[in-house]
Design a protein around this motif. Sequence first.
Motif, short mmCIF file in Angstrom:
data_model
loop_
_atom_site.label_atom_id
_atom_site.label_comp_id
_atom_site.label_asym_id
_atom_site.label_seq_id
_atom_site.Cartn_x
_atom_site.Cartn_y
_atom_site.Cartn_z
N SER A 107 0.84 -1.21 0.00
CA SER A 107 0.00 0.00 0.00
C SER A 107 0.87 1.25 0.00
O SER A 107 0.57 2.22 -0.71
CB SER A 107 -0.92 0.00 1.23
N ILE A 108 1.92 1.23 0.79
CA ILE A 108 2.84 2.37 0.84
C ILE A 108 3.53 2.55 -0.51
O ILE A 108 3.70 3.68 -0.99
CB ILE A 108 3.86 2.20 1.97
N ASP A 109 3.92 1.44 -1.12
CA ASP A 109 4.56 1.51 -2.44
C ASP A 109 3.64 2.14 -3.47
O ASP A 109 4.05 2.99 -4.26
CB ASP A 109 4.96 0.12 -2.90
N ARG A 110 2.36 1.74 -3.48
CA ARG A 110 1.39 2.29 -4.44
C ARG A 110 1.12 3.76 -4.16
O ARG A 110 0.91 4.55 -5.08
CB ARG A 110 0.08 1.51 -4.41
N GLN A 219 -2.94 -1.03 -13.25
CA GLN A 219 -3.61 -2.29 -12.92
C GLN A 219 -3.08 -2.89 -11.62
O GLN A 219 -3.85 -3.48 -10.84
CB GLN A 219 -3.45 -3.28 -14.07
N LEU A 220 -1.80 -2.73 -11.36
CA LEU A 220 -1.24 -3.18 -10.08
C LEU A 220 -1.86 -2.42 -8.91
O LEU A 220 -2.08 -2.98 -7.85
CB LEU A 220 0.28 -3.00 -10.08
N ALA A 221 -2.14 -1.13 -9.13
CA ALA A 221 -2.80 -0.34 -8.08
C ALA A 221 -4.20 -0.87 -7.81
O ALA A 221 -4.63 -0.97 -6.65
CB ALA A 221 -2.86 1.13 -8.50
N ARG A 222 -4.95 -1.24 -8.86
CA ARG A 222 -6.29 -1.81 -8.67
C ARG A 222 -6.20 -3.15 -7.94
O ARG A 222 -7.03 -3.45 -7.07
CB ARG A 222 -6.99 -1.99 -10.01
N MET A 223 -5.21 -3.95 -8.30
CA MET A 223 -5.02 -5.22 -7.60
C MET A 223 -4.80 -4.99 -6.11
O MET A 223 -5.35 -5.69 -5.27
CB MET A 223 -3.81 -5.96 -8.20
N LEU A 224 -4.01 -3.96 -5.79
CA LEU A 224 -3.70 -3.65 -4.40
C LEU A 224 -4.93 -3.18 -3.65
O LEU A 224 -5.17 -3.61 -2.50
CB LEU A 224 -2.60 -2.60 -4.36
N VAL A 281 -9.76 -10.67 -11.18
CA VAL A 281 -10.89 -9.76 -11.34
C VAL A 281 -10.44 -8.36 -11.74
O VAL A 281 -11.07 -7.70 -12.58
CB VAL A 281 -11.72 -9.71 -10.03
N SER A 282 -9.33 -7.89 -11.16
CA SER A 282 -8.98 -6.48 -11.27
C SER A 282 -7.98 -6.13 -12.36
O SER A 282 -7.88 -4.97 -12.75
CB SER A 282 -8.42 -5.99 -9.93
#
Length: 318
Positions: A107-110, A219-224, A281-282
């Motif tokens: 979360s911090i990385d995103r 997309q990685l942000a949505r996954m997170l 899904v994301s």
Amino acid sequence: MATSLIQLGTEIRQITLPIIMFFGTLGNSLNIVVLTRPALYNHACSRYFLALACTNLFSASVILTFRLLSDGYRLDVTRTSIILCKTVSFFSQTSAISSSFLTVATSIDRFCASSSSVRLRSFSNVKVSRWVILFVLISIALFHLNTLILTESRSTDTLGCRIRGDTIYKQVYTIIQSLSYAIFAPVLMAIFGTLTIYNTKKTNVTPVAGARYRRTESQLARMLILQVITTILLAAPAGAGNLMAIMANTLSTTVEFFIAYVFCQLLFYASYTTPFIMYIVSASIYRKELIRLFHKISCRRGNGQINRMTNQITPMNL
């Protein structure tokens, strides 16, 4: 009535834990393979997801095996050896809390990656992710060295292999353990997840690479975000249940509380299986890489069958 409810809790574990173990092992194994593919591996966020998948795979395949034996079939092997008792308790606790705090680190990385500040965005890179993952795992392991010392199995009570709250230090230590993933980790996930959504909507960050890289980052942000939501929903009740079990109150000794505690535990164990579903899904990039992986496996399998058939054909004698 009380005996029947306790038996119900045991039967629920017997049915549910093998299902969680199967899907947790399969899903996290696929996560490890997909996240190490070139399209995803060179992103910092993927490294955190990869560390999380390894931790969840260990928990689903090893730790839950001991839980199934002890909680589902009353075969508590930790009672046979004090070394096994301390070791299983240590890895059970460290793997559970590691999953939560690796999600916090992601979360911090995103948040850094989505920030308009160039300085903050510079922290979202593969080199930093390696050190952060190492720091998280080592810090949790060092904190839980107390578990190796304080955990004990006594024949004089029915508590089994656990830390007894017979001193103030033991009580404070177990409360901190529960607070860490019942309150601290979910709060940090919620804060940085919300800030990531805010940053994403507020600014258009100047890209550091091409459009394809930016799409993958998005997309990685949505996954997170989905991972944070499911982790909070599944892990927080178990942490709250542990806190209530530690504190001396009449509620924690009732059969109704026992049944509720069993369901909270199973919800937490189910969190080992959710990343795979959330990623599918994301993120289309994850789905594409997964399809390519299956296609590659099927092609190899088909070529292997053709080769075997070819080797079985022998030329006719003329």
